[in-house]
Design an enzyme around this catalytic site. Structure first.
Site: not given
Ligand SMILES: *Cc1c(COP(=O)(O)O)cnc(C)c1O
Length: 380
Positions: A182
């Protein structure tokens, strides 16, 4: 020629210094830096309360718990999302019910939500997929009269804007991710935000074993007050090491989003002149942070999605298949997940790919990517 990655976190000396300072302080677990990160994150996202947690996945689970979702409930989620969106309801004993998405945004819409609603639906998880803001007002027009809780999965959405405000500000509860995939990263980490004091207070206790006195508060007193465990909680804490990185990353966010939007604009202009390719774009109600820049490959483009991925890989460019469809995964194939058609999800999952986009992507690198897209179409 060097390899072009699909994504690279942007980390530097400021993050190194921030972590070093936390180590020198001797307090590395959840403490003053987490509290500061929560305050600054809440302010930047224009929401009253922020509770730092270990990931977006745990934020989603906590959101469902404090929303009162439990066994026997249905939770509508898009299948077109990272698997964690579907898993969260399962963790609380509820059933994820898959909804389709709008073909332009890749997000839930009022229509796709209505097609998936069941009499047992008590919550909806609306995703800002790839950073594209979901039309939350349209979702709430459906859910509010029915008393259905809206949880926003803004894992990809930090820096995206919905009707003039940061995404997430209009949901009952919003979950954020700081995974390195992210655009704001703390290594691992997440945040739960909410405008509702009671929900945020309960989440704050639950993430730390539902302890009546936080570890940081106990440490502040030589004679620590006796703690109580008010219900069965979790250890979903973030560390001060992570929060120190997050504070630095949050300061950089506007610059990062601006650069990503520049890169996206260059891709969009190039793709507009290649027949058969369609790029993700801002919807009419907001702006994307372009956390993922996805492209749909279709007629009359001469290559299919997988062939174009291969062409990119042959040029040492690491693109990726587009967003996954959770309903096709072994984990969900044999489960009951509702009756809604998922035709658009299938179509997008099969025909989209994600192009490299990250802060330090150079103009030359981007030209290399665009040349492969044009060459595949027989253009020079
Ligand atoms: C990356 C992602 C998650 C999970 O995030 P983490 O911090 O790795 O648990 C959940 N929902 C969406 C839409 C994502 O892209």
């Amino acid at each position: 020629m060097s390899r072009i990655n699909v994504m690279q976190p942007w980390l530097g000396q400021a993050e190194i210094d921030a972590v070093a300072e936390v180590i020198s302080s001797g307090w590395v677990a959840q403490g003053p830096r987490v509290a500061q990160f929560e305050r600054e994150f809440a302010q930047s996202q224009q929401v009253a309360h922020a509770v730092a947690v270990s990931s977006c996945t745990t934020a989603l689970q906590l959101a469902l718990v404090v929303a009162g979702v439990s066994a026997g409930d249905d939770v509508v989620v898009p299948s077109f999302s990272f698997i964690a969106t579907a898993n969260a309801p399962v963790y609380v004993g509820a059933r994820p019910v898959f909804a389709d998405v709008d073909p332009l945004t890749g997000n839930l819409s009022a229509e796709t939500l209505l097609a998936a609603l069941t009499p047992a639906t008590t919550a909806v998880i609306a995703v800002d997929q790839g950073g594209v803001p979901v039309d939350l007002d349209a979702i709430r027009a459906v859910t509010d009269p029915l008393g259905i809780v809206v949880i926003e999965d803004a894992a990809c959405g930090v820096g995206s804007v919905y009707r003039g405000r940061p995404v997430g500000a209009g949901a009952d509860l919003t979950a954020w991710s700081f995974h390195p995939r992210k655009i704001l990263t703390t290594g691992e980490g997440g945040m739960l935000t909410s405008p509702h004091q009671e929900l945020a207070d309960r989440a704050r206790r639950l993430r730390e074993h539902a302890m009546s006195v936080s570890a940081a508060d106990r440490h502040a007193n030589t004679l620590a007050p006796a703690e109580e465990y008010t219900e069965v909680g979790y250890n979903f804490r973030m560390t001060d090491l992570q929060a120190a990185v997050g504070i630095v990353q949050l300061e950089r966010l506007p610059v990062v989003v601006e650069r990503r939007r520049e890169i996206a604009a260059v891709y969009s202009a190039a793709i507009a002149s290649i027949p058969g390719l369609r790029a993700v774009a801002d919807p009419e109600w907001g702006t994307s942070n372009f956390q993922s820049f996805w492209v749909e490959v279709g007629y009359p483009y001469p290559l299919d999605r997988d062939e174009l991925l291969t062409a990119l890989a042959n040029a040492d460019i690491s693109a990726r298949r587009g967003i996954m469809a959770s309903h096709r995964q072994p984990a969900y194939r044999d489960r009951s997940t509702g009756e809604a058609s998922l035709a658009v999800t299938d179509q997008l999952t099969d025909s989209t790919l994600i192009l490299p986009i990250y802060h330090e992507l150079t103009g030359d690198d981007q030209d290399r990517v665009i040349r492969v897209l044009r060459f595949g179409a027989g253009l020079s």
